[in-house]
Structure formats: structure tokens, C-alpha cells
Design a protein around this motif. Structure first.
Motif, PDB file in Angstrom:
ATOM      1  N   GLY A 203      17.044   3.560  -2.426  1.00 55.10           N
ATOM      2  CA  GLY A 203      15.714   4.150  -2.299  1.00 55.10           C
ATOM      3  C   GLY A 203      14.650   3.317  -3.001  1.00 55.10           C
ATOM      4  N   ARG A 204      14.975   2.773  -4.132  1.00 57.57           N
ATOM      5  CA  ARG A 204      14.014   1.960  -4.874  1.00 57.57           C
ATOM      6  C   ARG A 204      13.702   0.671  -4.128  1.00 57.57           C
ATOM      7  NH1 ARG A 204      16.426  -1.047  -9.529  1.00 57.57           N
ATOM      8  NH2 ARG A 204      16.890  -2.340  -7.760  1.00 57.57           N
ATOM      9  N   ASP A 205      14.720  -0.020  -3.680  1.00 59.95           N
ATOM     10  CA  ASP A 205      14.523  -1.300  -3.008  1.00 59.95           C
ATOM     11  C   ASP A 205      13.791  -1.152  -1.678  1.00 59.95           C
ATOM     12  OD1 ASP A 205      15.833  -2.443  -5.132  1.00 59.95           O
ATOM     13  OD2 ASP A 205      17.693  -2.864  -4.037  1.00 59.95           O
ATOM     14  N   THR A 206      14.170  -0.159  -0.899  1.00 61.57           N
ATOM     15  CA  THR A 206      13.525   0.013   0.405  1.00 61.57           C
ATOM     16  C   THR A 206      12.074   0.458   0.247  1.00 61.57           C
ATOM     17  OG1 THR A 206      14.448   2.241   0.572  1.00 61.57           O
ATOM     18  CG2 THR A 206      15.664   0.478   1.665  1.00 61.57           C
ATOM     19  N   THR A 207      11.806   1.305  -0.735  1.00 58.65           N
ATOM     20  CA  THR A 207      10.434   1.728  -0.988  1.00 58.65           C
ATOM     21  C   THR A 207       9.587   0.556  -1.470  1.00 58.65           C
ATOM     22  OG1 THR A 207      11.158   3.975  -1.497  1.00 58.65           O
ATOM     23  CG2 THR A 207       8.980   3.345  -2.281  1.00 58.65           C
ATOM     24  N   ALA A 208      10.139  -0.255  -2.347  1.00 59.37           N
ATOM     25  CA  ALA A 208       9.412  -1.433  -2.836  1.00 59.37           C
ATOM     26  C   ALA A 208       9.094  -2.383  -1.685  1.00 59.37           C
ATOM     27  CB  ALA A 208      10.219  -2.138  -3.914  1.00 59.37           C
ATOM     28  N   SER A 209      10.043  -2.582  -0.808  1.00 60.46           N
ATOM     29  CA  SER A 209       9.827  -3.460   0.344  1.00 60.46           C
ATOM     30  C   SER A 209       8.735  -2.893   1.251  1.00 60.46           C
ATOM     31  CB  SER A 209      11.140  -3.603   1.127  1.00 60.46           C
ATOM     32  OG  SER A 209      10.926  -4.266   2.338  1.00 60.46           O
ATOM     33  N   THR A 210       8.791  -1.613   1.527  1.00 65.56           N
ATOM     34  CA  THR A 210       7.790  -0.983   2.390  1.00 65.56           C
ATOM     35  C   THR A 210       6.406  -1.059   1.760  1.00 65.56           C
ATOM     36  OG1 THR A 210       9.452   0.502   3.310  1.00 65.56           O
ATOM     37  CG2 THR A 210       7.154   1.157   3.573  1.00 65.56           C
ATOM     38  N   LEU A 211       6.307  -0.804   0.472  1.00 66.72           N
ATOM     39  CA  LEU A 211       5.011  -0.898  -0.204  1.00 66.72           C
ATOM     40  C   LEU A 211       4.477  -2.327  -0.199  1.00 66.72           C
ATOM     41  CD1 LEU A 211       5.462   1.517  -3.224  1.00 66.72           C
ATOM     42  CD2 LEU A 211       3.886   1.763  -1.305  1.00 66.72           C
ATOM     43  N   THR A 212       5.345  -3.287  -0.423  1.00 67.74           N
ATOM     44  CA  THR A 212       4.923  -4.688  -0.428  1.00 67.74           C
ATOM     45  C   THR A 212       4.338  -5.085   0.923  1.00 67.74           C
ATOM     46  OG1 THR A 212       6.567  -5.269  -2.088  1.00 67.74           O
ATOM     47  CG2 THR A 212       5.712  -7.068  -0.729  1.00 67.74           C
ATOM     48  N   PHE A 213       5.067  -4.791   1.994  1.00 70.28           N
ATOM     49  CA  PHE A 213       4.577  -5.162   3.317  1.00 70.28           C
ATOM     50  C   PHE A 213       3.386  -4.298   3.738  1.00 70.28           C
ATOM     51  CE2 PHE A 213       8.778  -7.230   3.731  1.00 70.28           C
ATOM     52  CZ  PHE A 213       8.311  -8.502   4.000  1.00 70.28           C
ATOM     53  N   SER A 214       3.302  -3.071   3.243  1.00 69.43           N
ATOM     54  CA  SER A 214       2.124  -2.236   3.528  1.00 69.43           C
ATOM     55  C   SER A 214       0.869  -2.860   2.933  1.00 69.43           C
ATOM     56  CB  SER A 214       2.309  -0.827   2.956  1.00 69.43           C
ATOM     57  OG  SER A 214       3.341  -0.149   3.616  1.00 69.43           O
ATOM     58  N   LEU A 215       0.968  -3.279   1.689  1.00 64.74           N
ATOM     59  CA  LEU A 215      -0.190  -3.911   1.050  1.00 64.74           C
ATOM     60  C   LEU A 215      -0.547  -5.232   1.723  1.00 64.74           C
ATOM     61  CD1 LEU A 215       0.558  -3.069  -2.676  1.00 64.74           C
ATOM     62  CD2 LEU A 215      -1.204  -2.076  -1.207  1.00 64.74           C
ATOM     63  N   TYR A 216       0.447  -5.960   2.144  1.00 71.11           N
ATOM     64  CA  TYR A 216       0.208  -7.212   2.866  1.00 71.11           C
ATOM     65  C   TYR A 216      -0.540  -6.932   4.174  1.00 71.11           C
ATOM     66  CZ  TYR A 216       1.280 -11.432   5.562  1.00 71.11           C
ATOM     67  OH  TYR A 216       1.204 -12.555   6.340  1.00 71.11           O
ATOM     68  N   MET A 217      -0.118  -5.914   4.916  1.00 72.57           N
ATOM     69  CA  MET A 217      -0.782  -5.591   6.179  1.00 72.57           C
ATOM     70  C   MET A 217      -2.202  -5.073   5.938  1.00 72.57           C
ATOM     71  SD  MET A 217       1.009  -6.405   8.837  1.00 72.57           S
ATOM     72  CE  MET A 217       1.094  -7.912   7.891  1.00 72.57           C
ATOM     73  N   LEU A 218      -2.410  -4.319   4.865  1.00 69.09           N
ATOM     74  CA  LEU A 218      -3.762  -3.858   4.541  1.00 69.09           C
ATOM     75  C   LEU A 218      -4.667  -5.034   4.202  1.00 69.09           C
ATOM     76  CD1 LEU A 218      -2.952  -0.679   2.436  1.00 69.09           C
ATOM     77  CD2 LEU A 218      -3.867  -0.769   4.766  1.00 69.09           C
ATOM     78  N   ALA A 219      -4.139  -6.014   3.499  1.00 71.42           N
ATOM     79  CA  ALA A 219      -4.931  -7.201   3.169  1.00 71.42           C
ATOM     80  C   ALA A 219      -5.260  -8.013   4.422  1.00 71.42           C
ATOM     81  CB  ALA A 219      -4.177  -8.073   2.169  1.00 71.42           C
ATOM     82  N   GLU A 220      -4.348  -8.037   5.356  1.00 74.88           N
ATOM     83  CA  GLU A 220      -4.553  -8.793   6.597  1.00 74.88           C
ATOM     84  C   GLU A 220      -5.448  -8.049   7.602  1.00 74.88           C
ATOM     85  OE1 GLU A 220      -3.128 -11.874   7.879  1.00 74.88           O
ATOM     86  OE2 GLU A 220      -2.923 -12.227   5.730  1.00 74.88           O
ATOM     87  N   HIS A 221      -5.527  -6.730   7.489  1.00 77.40           N
ATOM     88  CA  HIS A 221      -6.238  -5.905   8.479  1.00 77.40           C
ATOM     89  C   HIS A 221      -7.200  -4.943   7.775  1.00 77.40           C
ATOM     90  CE1 HIS A 221      -3.458  -7.361  11.579  1.00 77.40           C
ATOM     91  NE2 HIS A 221      -2.519  -7.207  10.663  1.00 77.40           N
ATOM     92  N   PRO A 222      -8.354  -5.423   7.331  1.00 76.22           N
ATOM     93  CA  PRO A 222      -9.287  -4.570   6.585  1.00 76.22           C
ATOM     94  C   PRO A 222      -9.797  -3.360   7.375  1.00 76.22           C
ATOM     95  CG  PRO A 222     -10.199  -6.773   6.926  1.00 76.22           C
ATOM     96  CD  PRO A 222      -8.804  -6.799   7.431  1.00 76.22           C
ATOM     97  N   ALA A 223      -9.897  -3.467   8.683  1.00 74.78           N
ATOM     98  CA  ALA A 223     -10.347  -2.311   9.480  1.00 74.78           C
ATOM     99  C   ALA A 223      -9.310  -1.190   9.424  1.00 74.78           C
ATOM    100  CB  ALA A 223     -10.614  -2.729  10.927  1.00 74.78           C
ATOM    101  N   ILE A 224      -8.048  -1.549   9.423  1.00 73.20           N
ATOM    102  CA  ILE A 224      -6.983  -0.545   9.313  1.00 73.20           C
ATOM    103  C   ILE A 224      -6.996   0.063   7.920  1.00 73.20           C
ATOM    104  CG2 ILE A 224      -4.469  -0.267   9.241  1.00 73.20           C
ATOM    105  CD1 ILE A 224      -4.344  -2.223  11.624  1.00 73.20           C
ATOM    106  N   GLU A 225      -7.222  -0.753   6.906  1.00 69.21           N
ATOM    107  CA  GLU A 225      -7.311  -0.234   5.535  1.00 69.21           C
ATOM    108  C   GLU A 225      -8.450   0.771   5.412  1.00 69.21           C
ATOM    109  OE1 GLU A 225      -8.776   0.218   1.530  1.00 69.21           O
ATOM    110  OE2 GLU A 225      -9.790  -1.093   2.955  1.00 69.21           O
TER     111      GLU A 225
END
Length: 186
Positions: free
Chosen positions: A13-35
Motif C-alpha cells: 500500500g505504501r509503495d503503490t500510493t507513493a508511485s501514484t502520488l509521484t506520477f500524479s504530481l508529474y502529470m499536474l506539472a505537465e498539464h496546468p489546465a488539468i491541475e
């Protein structure tokens, strides 16, 4: 044995959540309109000061679509395997092709990462990050006819226990704790 199972569940649970949060923040940085759209939805549902709850999360359709799209393109477990418990015959979707025989005891390795990026399963825009694919007509066209095309939590009797509650809610709460809800005064 119980201790080992609990440690396995907590670490996974810790590892998968960390991975999801990492890629979520990456996608938010790449897509400001979605953020910005996601931020509006969170502020409308929770407000600027209250801690979100699981009930809040259930009502946020775009948040769920956003996390699903992150998990589609960046699954926490990109490659997995299963062992056939009994012999099986898999038919091919290619006309004229022979079926595949899978003997009992054979390990089958599959890539969720590659499957989630296939244009024949997700459409011509499969490589594009677009959370709306989980909200618009593409859900009916691609996902509803074959729910096994979306497997970030796997499927069947060994599906991830945290699929409906732990992982998605923790990712949501983790997102809200990153101060993205704070007013942008920079």
C-alpha cells in the motif's frame, strides 16, 4: 504468518500510493489546465480548510477520472504474472489464427503498462494523458465492453484489496495535503 501478511499489505500500500502520488504530481506539472480543473473541483467539494473524507472523494468525478488516467498510463505494478491453475485454451481475436493452449502450472507474464497504452484497446489517443476518457463516450466504447483492459489493481480473485478504498482515498488525501489547495499568491 499473519504478521507477514500484514507487513506485505502495508508495504504494498505504501509503495503503490507513493508511485501514484509521484506520477500524479508529474502529470499536474505537465498539464496546468488539468491541475486548475482538479483544484476547482476539490475546492467546491471540500473548501479551503476542511480535511477531505472518503465521502468527499466519491462525489468528485474528475478526481477519480484523473487518478484512473494516472494509473492507466503509469500503473504501480507495470508487469505482473499469474500461474495457470488448470489447463486452458485461449482463442485469438485475429481471424484465422489458431487458439493458444496454456498447460496447468505455466506462468503467464503480462504488461499492464503496455496494455494500457494499446490503441486497439484505448483508441487512437491512447498515449495522450486525458482524464476525460473516463467521463465521456470513450468509457462506453472502450472500457465497458471489456473491463479487463483497465488493470491497475489487477482483476479476478487476486485483485488488490485497496482498490476501492485505501489506495484511491489515500492518493486523494495525499494530493490535498500537498498544499495545492492553498491560494496561489506567488
Amino acid at each position: 504468518m499473519l504478521k507477514d501478511e500484514l507487513i506485505n499489505l502495508l508495504v504494498a500500500g505504501r509503495d503503490t500510493t507513493a508511485s501514484t502520488l509521484t506520477f500524479s504530481l508529474y502529470m499536474l506539472a505537465e498539464h496546468p489546465a488539468i491541475e486548475a480543473r482538479l483544484r476547482r473541483e476539490v475546492l467546491e467539494a471540500v473548501g479551503p480548510n476542511r480535511q477531505p473524507t472518503a465521502d468527499d472523494f466519491r462525489g468528485m468525478k474528475f478526481m477519480r477520472a484523473f487518478l484512473n488516467e494516472v494509473l492507466r498510463l503509469y500503473p504501480s505494478v507495470p508487469i505482473n504474472n499469474r500461474t495457470a491453475s488448470q489447463p486452458a485454451v485461449w482463442t485469438s481475436k485475429t481471424p484465422g489464427s489458431k487458439p493458444y493452449y496454456v498447460p496447468a502450472g505455466v506462468r503467464i507474464i503480462y504488461s499492464v503498462l503496455l496494455m494500457h497504452r494499446r490503441t486497439d484497446l484505448w483508441g487512437p489517443d491512447a498515449l495522450e494523458f486525458d482524464p476525460d476518457r473516463f467521463l465521456d463516450e470513450r468509457v462506453q466504447k472502450y472500457l465497458t465492453p471489456n473491463p479487463y483492459t483497465f488493470l491497475p489493481f489487477n482483476a479476478g480473485p487476486r485483485i488488490c484489496l485497496g482498490q476501492q478504498s485505501y489506495c484511491l482515498c489515500e492518493a486523494f488525501i495525499g494530493y490535498s495535503d500537498t498544499n495545492l489547495l492553498a491560494s496561489k499568491t506567488m
